[in-house]
Each structure stands twice: as structure tokens, then as C-alpha cells.
Enzyme design. Structure first.
Site, short mmCIF file in Angstrom:
data_model
loop_
_atom_site.label_atom_id
_atom_site.label_comp_id
_atom_site.label_asym_id
_atom_site.label_seq_id
_atom_site.Cartn_x
_atom_site.Cartn_y
_atom_site.Cartn_z
N ASP A 182 0.85 -1.18 0.00
CA ASP A 182 0.00 0.00 0.00
C ASP A 182 0.90 1.24 0.00
O ASP A 182 1.80 1.34 -0.81
CB ASP A 182 -0.97 -0.08 1.19
CG ASP A 182 -2.07 0.96 1.18
OD1 ASP A 182 -3.09 0.72 0.53
OD2 ASP A 182 -1.89 2.02 1.81
N HIS B 287 -6.82 -6.97 -0.61
CA HIS B 287 -5.77 -5.95 -0.46
C HIS B 287 -4.83 -6.24 0.70
O HIS B 287 -3.63 -5.94 0.62
CB HIS B 287 -6.43 -4.59 -0.26
CG HIS B 287 -5.46 -3.46 -0.16
ND1 HIS B 287 -4.67 -3.05 -1.23
CD2 HIS B 287 -5.12 -2.64 0.89
CE1 HIS B 287 -3.91 -2.03 -0.85
NE2 HIS B 287 -4.16 -1.77 0.43
#
Length: 338
Positions: free
Chosen positions: A104, A314
Site C-alpha cells: 500500500d 488488499h
């Protein structure tokens, strides 16, 4: 060799970095940089696994997070500042080079390390967010939006609409995330689903909804904990940390496009020649690199790129740690031979 994770703090004149460490301090450092809204404990599954390979596994709380220094100005959360933190950390460890791993918002930091300090890198690995030579900035992401899924007239910036909400309504954004911190983490930290890839992400509609979870900065709804990502004890670590610090520092990472663009432009060269690993999360509806063109700039600017895909959402390092660790260790064995 011990796989015990220990806690440390490096304090310099400019910054304090809290970090977790595991393994032999004499081993090659592997430094894990977390993203939004995470902490060093996001790498709890990776630290002992990589320490067992003889590496010195390190995971800091990035600036604005957890037990590292907190700041009030958006510019204090620009990529260049975190990059400088990581150089200080590497110097403190007494090592010339490290293996850098990011997820991220941690990936722009490790990509920037590769751009600006290739001499301090054995190799660089990114999870979910690929390398963008011009920086991890909204205009670069919008160029790669899948317009079949996100027609421009309905979704001008595609799945990155939430980024604009951070920028245009920072107080409302923080209010929503801090309104009920437990519910926020229960809502955000969920496993990926293949079915979600065929429809627009909710992050494409944040401004239209008037907030992350509804109008006027509404707090997150009550959902059950997704124990495929976090145990109750692990969730409590996040909740306690963000109830203490709030989301102010974490959110300000989204407010530095101009600074981050200029920093990327100042790099000696956009091309990366060192060993690079990128792990795709097949069910990441926001950073969808498994299909489409989001990873194309990386492919065009990395001469020694290895790609792998994990059937995960994610939060890949927490949802599928065994798969991620296997990919990392195989790549690292090869990268250290270069």
C-alpha cells in the site's frame, strides 16, 4: 536463532521511529514498510518467517502512525520524509544495504528508495501498489483507470475517488474514520472476493455518498470481525493505537501529490535495474493490477522484474501470509545472489 519479535525505538534529531525486529542483527536487513491504515504489526507473519532464513527482519511504524513521531503538517508526510526516516533506520542498523518490502503506501517509500538510493538496496519488493516512475500520485493512477468498469462520465477518477475525499474534506474524512474506530477496522480489514472484481469499488463513490460510510462523516457500521484477516487480539492492537493517535497523520499521506511528484522527478533515473518483485493481489478491487494496465509503467521501467499473484484481497500479507512468505523467500534467495 530466535524468532522472537522485539520492540525498539530509534530517536534522532529529526524523528523517532518505533520498530519491530526479529532475527540475527548480523544478518542482511529486510525492512518492511506498511501502508494505510496499518502498523508495524501488519508484518507479524513475515518477520519470524524471514528471520528463520537468516535475515534481520525489521518493521517500523511509519511516520504519523503508532509509536513513531506524529506531525501536524501534510508536508511532513511526504514520501521524501519517510524515505529519510528509512535511511536513518538503515544507518542505525549498521548496514550498507537492505531488502525493502512495501505494501500500500509503504510501496511508494521502497520504490523511492530504489529510485534515489539504489546503492542502499539489495532489491525491492512491492505488494499491491506497483512502481510509478513519476510517483504514486493521483494523476498517474487516473491514467490507468479501467474505463470499461469505471466510465469517465460516472467515475471521473475511477476507484480513486476516496483519494479526492481525503483531499477536499479532510476533517470530515477523519471524523468518519474516528467516529467508531473498532467498527472502522472491522469494516476495512476484510478478505477479498473474486465477485467484487466485476463491479465498481465502493471507493469510487465516497464523494457521492458524502463520506466513507455515509453522509456528513457518518461512522462505520457494525460488522463482524473478519477473522481470516485479523484475530480479535490483533484487531485490538490496531484499535488501541488509532484510538490513541487518531487518523490525522495517516490521512495526510494523501495530501502531497505536488511534493511527491517533484521528488520522483528529481530521481537520477526512472529505470530500476536491481532485482524487483511485485506481488499482485488477485482480488484487490482498488489496486487491481492482476488485470488492466495499472502495472504497465512498472513493467516498462524494471529490467529485472519478477511477478507473482496471490488469490487475496488488499491485505495480502495478513490474509495469505504463507503464500506471500513463500514468494518472498524464493525471490530473496535469487536476489541476494546478484
Amino acid at each position: 536463532m530466535t524468532s522472537t519479535i522485539t520492540e525498539h525505538t530509534l530517536t534522532t534529531d529529526r524523528h523517532a521511529t518505533f520498530y519491530l525486529a526479529c532475527g540475527d542483527p548480523g544478518g542482511v536487513p529486510i525492512i518492511f514498510c506498511h501502508g494505510w491504515p496499518e502498523l508495524s504489526v501488519s508484518w507479524r507473519h513475515q518477520l519470524p518467517a524471514l528471520a528463520e532464513r537468516g535475515l534481520y527482519a525489521i518493521a517500523p511504524d511509519m511516520r504519523g502512525y503508532g509509536r513513531s513521531s506524529q506531525y501536524d503538517a501534510p508536508s511532513d508526510h511526504a514520501v521524501a520524509e519517510s524515505e529519510a526516516d528509512m535511511i536513518e533506520l538503515l544507518d542505525h542498523l549498521g548496514a550498507e544495504k537492505a531488502i525493502w518490502v512495501g505494501h500500500d503506501w509503504g510501496t511508494p517509500i521502497v520504490w523511492s528508495m530504489a529510485q534515489h538510493h539504489p546503492d542502499r538496496c539489495h532489491g525491492v519488493a512491492g505488494l499491491c501498489v506497483p512502481y510509478f516512475p513519476k510517483g504514486f500520485i493521483l494523476p498517474e493512477l487516473v491514467r490507468q483507470v479501467d474505463r470499461a468498469l469505471y466510465p469517465e462520465e460516472a467515475f471521473p477518477v475511477g476507484q480513486w475517488d476516496y483519494w479526492l475525499f481525503h483531499r477536499t474534506q479532510p476533517d470530515l474524512c477523519r471524523q468518519a474514520l474516528e467516529g467508531h474506530v473498532r467498527n472502522t477496522f472491522y469494516a476495512l480489514f476484510r478478505a477479498g472476493e473474486a465477485a467484487a472484481m466485476a463491479q465498481p469499488s465502493l471507493t469510487a463513490m465516497v464523494q457521492a455518498l458524502g463520506g466513507w460510510f455515509g453522509p456528513d462523516g457518518a461512522a462505520a457500521p457494525e460488522l463482524p470481525l473478519d477473522t481470516s484477516v485479523l484475530t480479535q487480539a490483533e484487531a485490538t492492537v490496531y484499535i488501541d493505537a488509532f484510538e490513541r493517535t487518531g487518523f490525522g497523520g495517516a490521512n495526510m499521506w494523501y495530501l502531497n501529490d505536488a511534493l511527491n511528484s517533484a521528488h520522483a522527478d528529481a530521481a537520477p533515473a526512472p529505470h530500476l535495474d536491481m532485482p524487483v518483485l511485485f506481488i499482485h493481489a488477485a482480488y484487490d478491487a482498488i489496486c487491481n493490477t492482476a488485470t488492466g494496465t495499472l502495472a504497465d509503467p512498472m513493467r516498462a521501467h524494471c529490467s529485472a522484474l519478477t511477478e507473482a499473484t496471490v488469490d487475496s484481497g488488499h491485505w495480502i500479507a495478513q490474509e495469505k501470509p504463507a503464500e506471500v512468505n513463500a514468494i518472498l523467500t524464493e525471490w530473496i534467495d535469487r536476489a541476494l545472489e546478484v
